[in-house]
Scaffold this active site. Structure first.
Site, PDB file in Angstrom:
ATOM      1  CG  MET A  96       8.237  19.261-110.867  1.00 49.06           C
ATOM      2  SD  MET A  96       9.935  20.121-110.532  1.00 49.06           S
ATOM      3  CE  MET A  96       9.758  21.236-112.157  1.00 49.06           C
TER       4      MET A  96
ATOM      5  CG  LEU B  75      -1.239  19.326-112.108  1.00 45.82           C
ATOM      6  CD1 LEU B  75      -2.276  18.420-111.465  1.00 45.82           C
ATOM      7  CD2 LEU B  75       0.140  18.661-112.532  1.00 45.82           C
ATOM      8  CG  HIS B  76      -0.010  21.438-118.816  1.00 44.44           C
ATOM      9  ND1 HIS B  76       0.438  20.352-119.530  1.00 44.44           N
ATOM     10  CD2 HIS B  76       1.192  21.653-118.235  1.00 44.44           C
ATOM     11  CE1 HIS B  76       1.759  19.875-119.546  1.00 44.44           C
ATOM     12  NE2 HIS B  76       2.288  20.989-118.904  1.00 44.44           N
TER      13      HIS B  76
ATOM     14  N   GLY C  82      -1.373  18.215-120.503  1.00 39.68           N
ATOM     15  CA  GLY C  82      -0.389  17.030-120.703  1.00 39.68           C
ATOM     16  C   GLY C  82      -0.202  16.402-119.522  1.00 39.68           C
ATOM     17  CG  HIS C  83       1.042  17.876-115.822  1.00 39.65           C
ATOM     18  ND1 HIS C  83       0.789  19.011-116.004  1.00 39.65           N
ATOM     19  CD2 HIS C  83       2.364  17.426-115.350  1.00 39.65           C
ATOM     20  CE1 HIS C  83       2.323  19.605-115.651  1.00 39.65           C
ATOM     21  NE2 HIS C  83       2.977  18.707-115.414  1.00 39.65           N
TER      22      HIS C  83
ATOM     23  CE  LYS D   4       8.023  20.076-123.164  1.00 36.40           C
ATOM     24  NZ  LYS D   4       8.169  20.457-122.042  1.00 36.40           N
TER      25      LYS D   4
ATOM     26  CD  GLN E  92      12.014  14.028-115.903  1.00 31.98           C
ATOM     27  OE1 GLN E  92      12.426  15.141-115.380  1.00 31.98           O
ATOM     28  NE2 GLN E  92      10.621  14.159-116.303  1.00 31.98           N
TER      29      GLN E  92
ATOM     30  CB  SER F 241       4.361  24.001-116.090  1.00 35.43           C
ATOM     31  OG  SER F 241       3.580  22.601-115.734  1.00 35.43           O
ATOM     32  NE  ARG F 242      11.131  26.147-116.587  1.00 34.75           N
ATOM     33  CZ  ARG F 242      11.346  24.745-115.927  1.00 34.75           C
ATOM     34  NH1 ARG F 242      11.292  23.732-116.700  1.00 34.75           N
ATOM     35  NH2 ARG F 242      12.198  24.868-114.832  1.00 34.75           N
TER      36      ARG F 242
HETATM   37  O1  PAF Z   1       9.045  16.103-115.145  1.00 35.73           O
HETATM   38  C1  PAF Z   1       8.921  16.921-113.798  1.00 35.73           C
HETATM   39  O2  PAF Z   1       7.719  17.440-113.616  1.00 35.73           O
HETATM   40  C2  PAF Z   1       9.949  16.610-112.894  1.00 35.73           C
HETATM   41  O3  PAF Z   1      11.110  16.529-113.666  1.00 35.73           O
HETATM   42  C3  PAF Z   1       9.648  15.361-111.878  1.00 35.73           C
HETATM   43  C4  PAF Z   1       9.711  13.948-112.649  1.00 35.73           C
HETATM   44  C5  PAF Z   1       8.499  15.432-111.306  1.00 35.73           C
HETATM   45  C6  PAF Z   1      10.853  15.323-110.873  1.00 35.73           C
HETATM   46  O4  PAF Z   1      10.805  16.387-110.199  1.00 35.73           O
END
Ligand code: PAF
Length: 284
Positions: A37, A40-41, A43-44, A156, A160, A193-194
């Site tokens: 989403m 980006l940091h 972790g991404h 993390k 999900q 990100s939060r």
């Molecule tokens: O983990 C996330 O950033 C979101 O939940 C994802 C998997 C991109 C779906 O919007």
């Protein structure tokens, strides 16, 4: 690595995405996908780097998915930094970034939803009932559009990850879901990100969440009663300055249901700190 080492293509439409992925796939190249989403940091970026070790080409999507936010949640203030994200991706080894708008993913007349049970039940769903339907729906769409050979998800967001694994299995999507360990700041705070929402004072308190999870793990592994230890940790979090505790729970690492004797367990937590909701989890 200089930017020019990875020429990054940007696309915003499904047609351009499909054409570019088809070109990347020439000669049988293996495609890895990292959905994000944005904001980006490190972790991404660790997910992108890992994707690169597992495939020939890496596709990243950036889309703040309205379907996974309740009306009361932070969709409008969710951090966005497209130019910064693209610069980071350019230097991290991403080949293609997909930046669809809401109209591209959910055009007028879009009426479908994926509903998940199993690992989607409880924990996040208890407080965010719309969340996994929104996540599963967008991830299904993105998988169908990108058609990757594998997709990398961070541990993390452990619930999900379990939900996406179940969806890929149940719908025979024929791609590999690759987990990647949570990246942490030096003081143990899980990267998110939060975290950008945290004030200086809150940022100083935030690592206590991970520290408490580690303490619960040690106590449980030494034979202490999990419920009693978790109750003590919740008190300690409240004393440290955390607000509402959505959950701190020890679960079966695969089903996220009740723990099963001899099988891996996961300790998961979601806790408010001021106006920021932090989640974290560790293996036990
Ligand atoms: O983990 C996330 O950033 C979101 O939940 C994802 C998997 C991109 C779906 O919007």
């Amino acid at each position: 690595m200089p930017d020019s080492a990875f020429p990054l293509t940007r696309v915003t439409t499904v047609a351009a995405l499909c054409a570019t992925v088809a070109a990347l796939r020439q000669d049988g190249a293996k495609i890895a996908f990292v959905p994000t989403m944005g904001a980006l940091h490190e972790g991404h970026l660790a997910l992108v780097r890992h994707a690169r070790t597992r495939a020939d080409k890496v596709v990243v999507s950036i889309f703040v998915n309205p379907l996974q936010f309740a009306p009361s949640e932070d969709l409008d203030r969710y951090p966005r930094n497209e130019a910064g994200d693209i610069a980071l991706l350019q230097s991290t080894g991403c080949d293609l970034v997909y930046l669809p708008t809401v109209d591209v993913l959910y055009p007028q007349g879009f009426v479908s939803r994926i509903e998940m049970t199993g690992p989607a039940m409880g924990l996040e769903t208890d407080v965010r009932p719309q969340f996994f339907s929104g996540v599963a729906t967008v991830v299904m769409k993105l998988f169908n559009q990108v058609r990757p050979d594998l997709a990398v998800f961070g541990e993390k967001d452990f619930q999900q990850l379990a939900v996406i694994r179940a969806m890929v299995r149940d719908f025979d999507l024929g791609l590999e879901v690759v987990p990647y360990p949570t990246m942490r700041e030096a003081d143990g705070l899980a990267m998110s990100s939060r975290n950008a929402y945290l004030s200086r004072e809150e940022r100083a308190i935030a690592p206590r969440l991970h520290a408490e999870l580690e303490e619960i793990r040690s106590a449980v592994l030494s034979g202490a009663d999990a419920e009693a230890v978790i109750a003590g940790a919740k008190d300690a979090l409240t004393t440290a300055g955390f607000g509402h505790i959505d959950y701190v729970a020890l679960r079966d690492a695969e089903t996220l249901g009740e723990i099963r004797a001899g099988l891996p367990r996961r300790l998961l937590a979601a806790v408010w700190l001021g106006k920021t909701r932090l989640i974290d989890n560790i293996a036990v």
